[in-house]
Motif scaffolding. Structure first.
Motif, PDB file in Angstrom:
ATOM      1  N   VAL A 209      13.785  23.910  39.866  1.00 11.35           N
ATOM      2  CA  VAL A 209      13.821  23.017  38.704  1.00 11.35           C
ATOM      3  C   VAL A 209      15.245  22.709  38.264  1.00 11.35           C
ATOM      4  CG1 VAL A 209      13.305  22.881  36.240  1.00 11.35           C
ATOM      5  CG2 VAL A 209      11.514  23.544  37.830  1.00 11.35           C
ATOM      6  N   GLU A 210      16.058  23.720  38.128  1.00 14.20           N
ATOM      7  CA  GLU A 210      17.426  23.516  37.629  1.00 14.20           C
ATOM      8  C   GLU A 210      18.229  22.626  38.567  1.00 14.20           C
ATOM      9  OE1 GLU A 210      21.416  26.144  36.512  1.00 14.20           O
ATOM     10  OE2 GLU A 210      19.459  27.128  36.591  1.00 14.20           O
ATOM     11  N   ASN A 211      18.126  22.879  39.872  1.00 13.49           N
ATOM     12  CA  ASN A 211      18.880  22.070  40.837  1.00 13.49           C
ATOM     13  C   ASN A 211      18.359  20.639  40.924  1.00 13.49           C
ATOM     14  OD1 ASN A 211      20.799  23.988  41.703  1.00 13.49           O
ATOM     15  ND2 ASN A 211      19.283  24.962  43.027  1.00 13.49           N
ATOM     16  N   ILE A 212      17.054  20.446  40.721  1.00 14.98           N
ATOM     17  CA  ILE A 212      16.505  19.090  40.702  1.00 14.98           C
ATOM     18  C   ILE A 212      17.020  18.333  39.487  1.00 14.98           C
ATOM     19  CG2 ILE A 212      14.370  17.765  40.407  1.00 14.98           C
ATOM     20  CD1 ILE A 212      12.965  19.940  42.110  1.00 14.98           C
ATOM     21  N   ARG A 213      16.963  18.972  38.326  1.00  9.81           N
ATOM     22  CA  ARG A 213      17.416  18.319  37.096  1.00  9.81           C
ATOM     23  C   ARG A 213      18.901  17.991  37.131  1.00  9.81           C
ATOM     24  NH1 ARG A 213      14.395  22.470  32.940  1.00  9.81           N
ATOM     25  NH2 ARG A 213      12.317  21.498  32.960  1.00  9.81           N
ATOM     26  N   ALA A 214      19.673  18.855  37.796  1.00 11.96           N
ATOM     27  CA  ALA A 214      21.121  18.645  37.884  1.00 11.96           C
ATOM     28  C   ALA A 214      21.505  17.742  39.051  1.00 11.96           C
ATOM     29  CB  ALA A 214      21.827  19.992  38.017  1.00 11.96           C
ATOM     30  N   ASN A 215      20.510  17.201  39.762  1.00 11.21           N
ATOM     31  CA  ASN A 215      20.741  16.305  40.900  1.00 11.21           C
ATOM     32  C   ASN A 215      21.534  16.990  42.002  1.00 11.21           C
ATOM     33  OD1 ASN A 215      20.327  13.810  42.174  1.00 11.21           O
ATOM     34  ND2 ASN A 215      22.387  13.110  41.619  1.00 11.21           N
ATOM     35  N   ARG A 216      21.269  18.280  42.201  1.00 10.07           N
ATOM     36  CA  ARG A 216      21.903  19.003  43.302  1.00 10.07           C
ATOM     37  C   ARG A 216      20.993  19.075  44.530  1.00 10.07           C
ATOM     38  NH1 ARG A 216      24.009  22.333  38.844  1.00 10.07           N
ATOM     39  NH2 ARG A 216      22.151  23.649  38.974  1.00 10.07           N
ATOM     40  N   LEU A 217      19.691  18.864  44.328  1.00 12.60           N
ATOM     41  CA  LEU A 217      18.728  18.788  45.423  1.00 12.60           C
ATOM     42  C   LEU A 217      17.851  17.564  45.191  1.00 12.60           C
ATOM     43  CD1 LEU A 217      17.513  22.494  45.798  1.00 12.60           C
ATOM     44  CD2 LEU A 217      19.044  21.269  47.344  1.00 12.60           C
ATOM     45  N   ARG A 218      17.361  16.972  46.291  1.00 12.99           N
ATOM     46  CA  ARG A 218      16.515  15.789  46.156  1.00 12.99           C
ATOM     47  C   ARG A 218      15.048  16.182  46.355  1.00 12.99           C
ATOM     48  NH1 ARG A 218      18.985  12.404  49.512  1.00 12.99           N
ATOM     49  NH2 ARG A 218      20.136  11.449  47.811  1.00 12.99           N
ATOM     50  N   PRO A 219      14.200  15.980  45.342  1.00 15.63           N
ATOM     51  CA  PRO A 219      12.777  16.318  45.468  1.00 15.63           C
ATOM     52  C   PRO A 219      11.962  15.142  45.997  1.00 15.63           C
ATOM     53  CG  PRO A 219      13.238  15.683  43.212  1.00 15.63           C
ATOM     54  CD  PRO A 219      14.550  15.553  43.974  1.00 15.63           C
ATOM     55  N   TYR A 220      10.885  15.449  46.700  1.00 19.60           N
ATOM     56  CA  TYR A 220      10.021  14.407  47.259  1.00 19.60           C
ATOM     57  C   TYR A 220       8.583  14.493  46.743  1.00 19.60           C
ATOM     58  CZ  TYR A 220      13.925  13.540  50.334  1.00 19.60           C
ATOM     59  OH  TYR A 220      15.174  13.240  50.799  1.00 19.60           O
ATOM     60  N   ALA A 221       8.092  15.717  46.510  1.00 21.36           N
ATOM     61  CA  ALA A 221       6.716  15.854  46.032  1.00 21.36           C
ATOM     62  C   ALA A 221       6.453  17.294  45.625  1.00 21.36           C
ATOM     63  CB  ALA A 221       5.719  15.434  47.109  1.00 21.36           C
ATOM     64  N   VAL A 222       5.511  17.452  44.693  1.00 25.39           N
ATOM     65  CA  VAL A 222       4.992  18.772  44.337  1.00 25.39           C
ATOM     66  C   VAL A 222       3.579  18.890  44.891  1.00 25.39           C
ATOM     67  CG1 VAL A 222       6.394  19.186  42.285  1.00 25.39           C
ATOM     68  CG2 VAL A 222       4.281  17.870  42.074  1.00 25.39           C
ATOM     69  N   THR A 223       3.203  20.088  45.327  1.00 30.18           N
ATOM     70  CA  THR A 223       1.920  20.273  46.008  1.00 30.18           C
ATOM     71  C   THR A 223       0.796  20.631  45.029  1.00 30.18           C
ATOM     72  OG1 THR A 223       2.322  22.631  46.411  1.00 30.18           O
ATOM     73  CG2 THR A 223       3.081  21.058  48.100  1.00 30.18           C
ATOM     74  N   SER A 224       0.769  19.966  43.892  1.00 30.69           N
ATOM     75  CA  SER A 224      -0.252  20.215  42.874  1.00 30.69           C
ATOM     76  C   SER A 224      -1.096  18.963  42.682  1.00 30.69           C
ATOM     77  CB  SER A 224       0.396  20.619  41.549  1.00 30.69           C
ATOM     78  OG  SER A 224       1.418  19.715  41.189  1.00 30.69           O
ATOM     79  N   PRO A 225      -2.301  19.101  42.130  1.00 26.09           N
ATOM     80  CA  PRO A 225      -3.150  17.929  41.898  1.00 26.09           C
ATOM     81  C   PRO A 225      -2.564  16.950  40.890  1.00 26.09           C
ATOM     82  CG  PRO A 225      -4.453  19.947  41.869  1.00 26.09           C
ATOM     83  CD  PRO A 225      -3.019  20.356  41.862  1.00 26.09           C
ATOM     84  N   ALA A 226      -1.744  17.455  39.960  1.00 20.92           N
ATOM     85  CA  ALA A 226      -1.152  16.601  38.929  1.00 20.92           C
ATOM     86  C   ALA A 226       0.353  16.815  38.879  1.00 20.92           C
ATOM     87  CB  ALA A 226      -1.770  16.906  37.569  1.00 20.92           C
ATOM     88  N   ARG A 227       1.070  15.842  38.337  1.00 23.27           N
ATOM     89  CA  ARG A 227       2.515  15.991  38.162  1.00 23.27           C
ATOM     90  C   ARG A 227       2.813  17.152  37.216  1.00 23.27           C
ATOM     91  NH1 ARG A 227       6.062  10.516  38.576  1.00 23.27           N
ATOM     92  NH2 ARG A 227       4.819   9.440  40.183  1.00 23.27           N
ATOM     93  N   GLN A 228       4.009  17.711  37.378  1.00 24.95           N
ATOM     94  CA  GLN A 228       4.394  18.869  36.585  1.00 24.95           C
ATOM     95  C   GLN A 228       5.288  18.470  35.414  1.00 24.95           C
ATOM     96  OE1 GLN A 228       3.225  22.226  37.366  1.00 24.95           O
ATOM     97  NE2 GLN A 228       1.860  20.743  38.356  1.00 24.95           N
TER      98      GLN A 228
END
Length: 322
Positions: A209-228
């Motif tokens: 979460v922290e690295n995604i929010r800080a734009n240090r890693l690029r996310p593509y999808a979460v493996t849950s039925p709904a967005r987080q």
């Protein structure tokens, strides 16, 4: 005649001793054993729970990290401890469900070796890459993978982890061959993906979460039925074109088999109160963990169903601990 009554007297003495122990519990510090290194989702939940549980039990509750072998080393340790309520485990999908099928003799049984006390919540996996990967969505990521001269290496927190299972599912569903790089927990893997030694990972959301929010890693999808709520802009795998790539890492509180009922009931009741507090829910939600609640019998049934269904899926995938 006296010899005939000796076994009965011994059994009665043990019963009374167990009742007395439960009545006096806790009289010394309680350990919550975590199956992965510090910093992961299990560790985060264990520390928040320990801070809240200690004052309610009027005892010190400490966290004991014992990583290794997909959580099986910690599970073996907990299963071998006295059933007195002083050693607990932050149980989760890996040591209870996905890791045991990988071993001929894991050293414990997911059901009979433990007392499953409380369900705490769940978190999805997230697909992330180093920023050097040019793709901006899942379709682009898969096109990039297919264009590489050799299978792309993906990192996980270990063999038998939920990330490993998701990586294997991804290959089965897309036909894209990948190279698995298991780490001893998420933290060393995070260092390598941030540094560019590996470019892709399937990992639990809280670690990212922290690295995604800080734009240090690029996310593509979460493996849950709904967005987080913690990363609302990250699509689900279904939205990204992979509707069958759904997997959650559940988290719970367990202990050795045959913990006295009075202690189990007390732990479940105190944990249930903690789970209902907004502060606890918000702390977990901030890092991508959705807290939840079940009765103690329902949690046992839930774990048994996970062992039966998800465990069977792992066996069918042919994943090994090699």
């Amino acid at each position: 005649m006296r010899r005939r009554f000796l076994p009965l007297l011994a059994a009665f003495a043990c019963l009374l001793g167990g009742q007395a122990s439960a009545q006096n519990w806790p009289s010394r510090p309680i350990r919550i054993v975590v199956t992965f290194p510090p910093g992961g989702s299990s560790d985060i939940v264990a520390r928040v729970l320990a801070d809240a549980l200690g004052p309610k039990l009027h005892a010190r509750v400490v966290v004991d990290n014992r990583p290794g072998a997909g959580g099986t080393l910690a599970a073996q340790h907990v299963a071998a401890q006295p059933a007195d309520g002083y050693t607990l485990m932050l149980s989760n999908t890996a040591p209870v469900v996905t890791s045991p099928p990988l071993y001929r003799a894991p050293g414990y049984d997911p059901m009979t070796s433990f007392t499953h006390i409380s369900y705490l919540g769940s978190t999805p996996m997230v697909v992330v890459t180093n920023l050097s990967v040019p793709a901006t969505d899942m379709a682009g990521l898969m096109a990039w993978m297919r264009a590489q001269p050799a299978p792309v290496t993906y990192g996980t927190s270990g063999i038998g982890s939920v990330g490993h299972v998701v990586g294997t599912m991804f290959t089965a569903q897309t036909g894209i061959q990948l190279n698995h790089a298991p780490y001893r927990g998420s933290q060393p893997m995070q260092a390598d993906i941030l540094g560019g030694s590996i470019l892709l990972s399937f990992d639990t959301l809280p670690e990212n979460v922290e690295n995604i929010r800080a734009n240090r890693l690029r996310p593509y999808a979460v493996t849950s039925p709904a967005r987080q709520p913690s990363v609302p802009d990250v699509p689900t795998t279904a939205e990204a074109g992979l509707p069958s790539l759904v997997a959650l890492n559940w988290l719970g509180l367990s202990g050795p088999a045959r913990i006295p009922t009075a202690i189990v009931d007390r732990l479940h009741a105190e944990t249930a109160e903690i789970l209902q507090t907004p502060a606890f829910q918000e702390r977990l939600a901030t890092v991508g963990i959705v807290s939840g609640q079940m009765s103690q019998p329902d949690f046992v049934t839930f774990v048994q169903n996970q062992v039966n269904t998800v465990g069977a899926t792992v066996r069918s995938m042919g994943i090994t601990n090699d």
